[in-house]
Scaffold this active site. Structure first.
Site, mmCIF file in Angstrom:
data_model
loop_
_atom_site.group_PDB
_atom_site.id
_atom_site.type_symbol
_atom_site.label_atom_id
_atom_site.label_comp_id
_atom_site.label_asym_id
_atom_site.label_seq_id
_atom_site.Cartn_x
_atom_site.Cartn_y
_atom_site.Cartn_z
ATOM 1 N N ASP A 134 65.139 68.161 63.198
ATOM 2 C CA ASP A 134 64.823 68.996 62.031
ATOM 3 C C ASP A 134 65.837 70.121 61.856
ATOM 4 O O ASP A 134 66.049 70.613 60.749
ATOM 5 C CB ASP A 134 63.431 69.638 62.180
ATOM 6 C CG ASP A 134 62.334 68.607 62.318
ATOM 7 O OD1 ASP A 134 62.616 67.407 62.159
ATOM 8 O OD2 ASP A 134 61.190 69.010 62.606
ATOM 9 N N ASP A 212 65.549 71.073 55.765
ATOM 10 C CA ASP A 212 65.405 70.583 57.125
ATOM 11 C C ASP A 212 66.362 69.410 57.260
ATOM 12 O O ASP A 212 66.486 68.581 56.340
ATOM 13 C CB ASP A 212 63.971 70.094 57.390
ATOM 14 C CG ASP A 212 63.032 71.218 57.805
ATOM 15 O OD1 ASP A 212 63.384 72.403 57.612
ATOM 16 O OD2 ASP A 212 61.937 70.909 58.315
ATOM 17 N N HIS A 261 60.425 65.472 55.249
ATOM 18 C CA HIS A 261 61.269 64.643 56.118
ATOM 19 C C HIS A 261 61.302 63.186 55.649
ATOM 20 O O HIS A 261 60.273 62.580 55.375
ATOM 21 C CB HIS A 261 60.843 64.713 57.588
ATOM 22 C CG HIS A 261 60.917 66.119 58.106
ATOM 23 N ND1 HIS A 261 60.377 66.496 59.313
ATOM 24 C CD2 HIS A 261 61.472 67.242 57.567
ATOM 25 C CE1 HIS A 261 60.602 67.795 59.501
ATOM 26 N NE2 HIS A 261 61.251 68.267 58.438
ATOM 27 N N ASP A 263 62.545 60.710 57.504
ATOM 28 C CA ASP A 263 62.763 59.749 58.589
ATOM 29 C C ASP A 263 61.547 58.922 59.000
ATOM 30 O O ASP A 263 61.594 58.229 60.024
ATOM 31 C CB ASP A 263 63.436 60.406 59.799
ATOM 32 C CG ASP A 263 62.714 61.629 60.316
ATOM 33 O OD1 ASP A 263 61.730 62.062 59.687
ATOM 34 O OD2 ASP A 263 63.157 62.165 61.348
ATOM 35 N N CYS A 363 62.612 62.150 65.452
ATOM 36 C CA CYS A 363 62.475 63.608 65.349
ATOM 37 C C CYS A 363 62.834 64.321 66.645
ATOM 38 O O CYS A 363 63.431 65.395 66.612
ATOM 39 C CB CYS A 363 61.031 63.983 65.023
ATOM 40 S SG CYS A 363 60.343 63.137 63.629
HETATM 41 N N1 ABU Z 1 59.757 63.820 60.632
HETATM 42 C C1 ABU Z 1 58.425 63.359 60.697
HETATM 43 C C2 ABU Z 1 58.001 62.609 59.458
HETATM 44 C C3 ABU Z 1 56.565 62.286 59.499
HETATM 45 C C4 ABU Z 1 56.054 61.614 58.257
HETATM 46 O O1 ABU Z 1 56.762 61.470 57.270
HETATM 47 O O2 ABU Z 1 54.886 61.199 58.249
#
Ligand code: ABU
Length: 379
Positions: A134, A212, A261, A263, A363
């Protein structure tokens, strides 16, 4: 008798993992994509994670089941038993990476319970150093500290300073994006949880660039981004201008009313193969027309019954050892079978107790060095 954890590894905590420098021909920091052979990785720490204080950026991103803890105990340490189980899994994962021949580096232990302030606001604690993904982006020999939007994460990069200095001394480029002020003006205090993309709303404004690192995904000269509740358009534009004409930064169209995020949503796995979350991506740019689009089965695990900082789709948060071998949640059998059918070798490992802190394999890692150069994977 030796006690083993869910992953069949010794359950005792490992406080320090020795650093064994890898024999290498590439620069100390060298990573261009998600799949070149991994040589060196930073794995985070979960030791003394602090509970973030209630804020609109939590309301816009965290499952409702987690809200009560943030509201009632923000600023305290997470409960010991939660931390202990997550730590055992994370330390075991670091050992597995070492056994695979990867040089594993760890952040310094820092006291997350220390309060801090700026001229504009105060925070009772820091969150953690568990998710280096992150906080940092690696492009070739450059590590970029990113301007994260959560106040409780303002000093998160401190735990990584010894590593950053070491990499810098060894020749890496070390950059920090403009430190954000995170004043009240950055946040959309009128935020109302959107029901659908038609009434989409974000918890952050365009007051200043914030992002992030985990809202970006790398495939050589092409970089994919999502606008989210922690990454604004100014943040994406800052990175685009910073990287310059050698790179193309594409903002993806994401179907997610609470984005944070990319990912567990979109991951280029190897040249020509991209994993997408079918609940969040309905359309890919034309440049993927010749790529194989991998659609994972719906998660079968359920971590959302109790406190969890993410959804069950965390199982799509995979991490590549090289372009064939991929770390996959051991308890997510259908996903492992899917990866096999797509020509990958899944490496099963279980991180379910760690996952509730909001992250998975991708992560909790930062691939500092992969063997390979800057290439274009699109015509
Ligand atoms: N970087 C964590 C992502 C978690 C999610 O998208 O559910």
């Amino acid at each position: 008798m030796e006690r083993l954890d869910d992953n069949g590894l010794p359950a005792d905590n490992v406080d320090e993992l020795d650093y064994v420098p890898a024999t290498r021909q590439t620069p100390v920091v060298n990573s261009h994509n998600e799949w070149d052979p991994l040589e060196e990785v930073i794995v985070g720490r979960i030791d003394d994670a602090g509970i973030p204080e209630w804020h609109v950026t939590l309301e816009s991103t965290m499952p409702e089941s987690a809200w009560e803890l943030f509201r009632s105990r923000g600023g305290e340490r997470f409960p010991e038993d939660m931390l202990h189980k997550a730590k055992e899994e994370l330390e075991g994962f670091a050992r597995v990476l070492e056994q695979a021949g990867v040089c594993v580096r760890r952040p310094e232990k820092v006291d997350m319970a220390l309060p801090f302030s700026t001229p504009h606001w105060k925070a009772k604690c820091s969150l953690y150093s568990a998710m280096p993904r992150d906080a940092f982006l690696v492009f070739g020999d450059e590590i970029i500290e990113v301007p994260m939007a959560w106040r409780n994460r303002y000093y998160e990069t401190s735990a990584f300073r010894p590593l950053l200095k070491e990499y810098f001394r060894a020749g890496a480029r070390w950059t920090a994006a403009p430190k954000p002020e995170l004043r009240d003006e950055l946040y959309n205090h009128a935020f109302r949880s959107p029901e659908s993309m038609a009434d989409m709303d974000y918890a952050i404004t365009e007051f200043e660039p914030v992002f992030d690192a985990a809202d970006f995904s790398r495939a050589g000269r092409d970089v994919f981004a999502q606008r989210s509740n922690v990454t604004n358009l100014m943040g994406i534009e800052w990175l685009r201008r910073h990287l310059g004409p050698q790179y193309r930064v594409h903002e993806l169209e994401i179907d997610d009313t609470h984005p944070m995020h990319i990912d567990a949503t979109f991951t280029p796995m190897s040249p020509g193969k991209v994993l997408i979350n079918p609940d969040r991506i309905k359309k890919l740019p034309k440049m993927f027309d010749n790529w194989q689009v991998l659609v994972p089965p719906k998660p079968t695990i359920d971590i959302t019954g109790g406190f969890s900082m993410c959804s069950n789709w965390i199982v799509a948060n995979t991490f590549m050892l090289d372009e064939k071998r991929v770390f996959v949640e051991a308890k997510e059998e259908p996903l492992m079978r899917a990866f096999e059918s797509w020509g990958f070798e899944p490496i099963p490992y279980s991180l379910l107790n760690f996952n509730v802190f909001g992250g998975g394999f991708h992560c909790c890692t930062l691939d500092v060095r992969r063997r390979g150069g800057l290439e274009s994977y699109f015509e």
